[in-house]
Write an enzyme that holds these catalytic residues in place. Structure first.
Site, PDB file in Angstrom:
ATOM      1  N   CYS A 198      -0.873  -0.828   7.376  1.00 39.61           N
ATOM      2  CA  CYS A 198      -0.198   0.446   7.176  1.00 39.61           C
ATOM      3  C   CYS A 198       0.033   1.175   8.498  1.00 39.61           C
ATOM      4  CB  CYS A 198      -0.991   1.306   6.208  1.00 39.61           C
ATOM      5  SG  CYS A 198      -0.983   0.633   4.533  1.00 39.61           S
ATOM      6  N   CYS A 253      -4.964   1.369   6.878  1.00 41.22           N
ATOM      7  CA  CYS A 253      -5.440   0.059   7.339  1.00 41.22           C
ATOM      8  C   CYS A 253      -4.531  -0.415   8.477  1.00 41.22           C
ATOM      9  CB  CYS A 253      -5.437  -0.936   6.176  1.00 41.22           C
ATOM     10  SG  CYS A 253      -3.775  -1.454   5.649  1.00 41.22           S
ATOM     11  N   GLU A 264       0.865   3.798   1.961  1.00 41.23           N
ATOM     12  CA  GLU A 264       1.330   4.199   3.290  1.00 41.23           C
ATOM     13  C   GLU A 264       2.421   3.279   3.827  1.00 41.23           C
ATOM     14  OE1 GLU A 264      -3.188   4.897   2.998  1.00 41.23           O
ATOM     15  OE2 GLU A 264      -1.761   3.355   2.404  1.00 41.23           O
ATOM     16  N   HIS A 306       0.845  -1.190   0.000  1.00 45.44           N
ATOM     17  CA  HIS A 306       0.000   0.000   0.000  1.00 45.44           C
ATOM     18  C   HIS A 306       0.882   1.244   0.000  1.00 45.44           C
ATOM     19  CE1 HIS A 306      -3.574  -2.257   2.075  1.00 45.44           C
ATOM     20  NE2 HIS A 306      -3.216  -2.800   0.935  1.00 45.44           N
TER      21      HIS A 306
END
Length: 156
Positions: A85, A82, A54, A52
């Site tokens: 992350c 999430c 992040e 991801h």
């Protein structure tokens, strides 16, 4: 950070998300801001379901800057991080997170899409489980629609 800095950073993160989407990736974007809240140190779009924006940015930051510096930096992201992350941000030592829209808003857009099996675990809960504080700013109600716009047709 001032409201103007937050808005400018979220709009730039959204531009990163749009670039990721143009490359066929999920439309998420993140920035790492210096302690001044304006200087962009790095930016990252989503790569895939386990890389991801992040978490990738947090790992890069941890290998590029010392922890004492990152503790004064801000990770800005289009959607609430999430659990994966948030954990990466925590372990990287980044001191503040700003996000535009909540994970629950994302769930409403993605439904049960197999490429985004959303966890019902707010980032504040992940950070609260740690031994050091991470400041969280978000969602930003005035920008929720802007952050959600790229996702409206993407997940269909």
């Amino acid at each position: 950070m001032t409201p103007a800095q937050i808005e400018a950073a979220l709009l730039r993160a959204n531009a990163v998300a749009l670039r990721a989407m143009a490359m066929g990736r999920h439309p998420f974007g993140a920035l790492l801001l210096a302690p001044d809240g304006e200087t962009v140190l790095a930016e990252q779009g989503n790569i895939d379901t386990v890389n991801h924006a992040e978490s990738t940015l947090a790992r890069q930051a941890a290998s590029s800057w010392p922890g004492a510096y990152l503790a004064r930096c801000t990770l800005v992201t289009t959607f609430e991080p999430c659990a994966m992350c948030a954990g990466s941000i925590y372990w990287a030592g980044i001191g503040r997170v700003v996000y535009g829209a909540e994970e629950t808003t994302l769930l409403a857009l993605t439904g049960d899409h197999p490429e985004n099996p959303t966890l019902a675990l707010p980032c504040r809960d992940v950070f609260a489980s740690g031994q050091r504080p991470v400041e969280v700013i978000g969602p930003v109600p005035a920008l929720v629609d802007t952050m959600a716009a790229p996702h409206r047709d993407f997940w269909r």
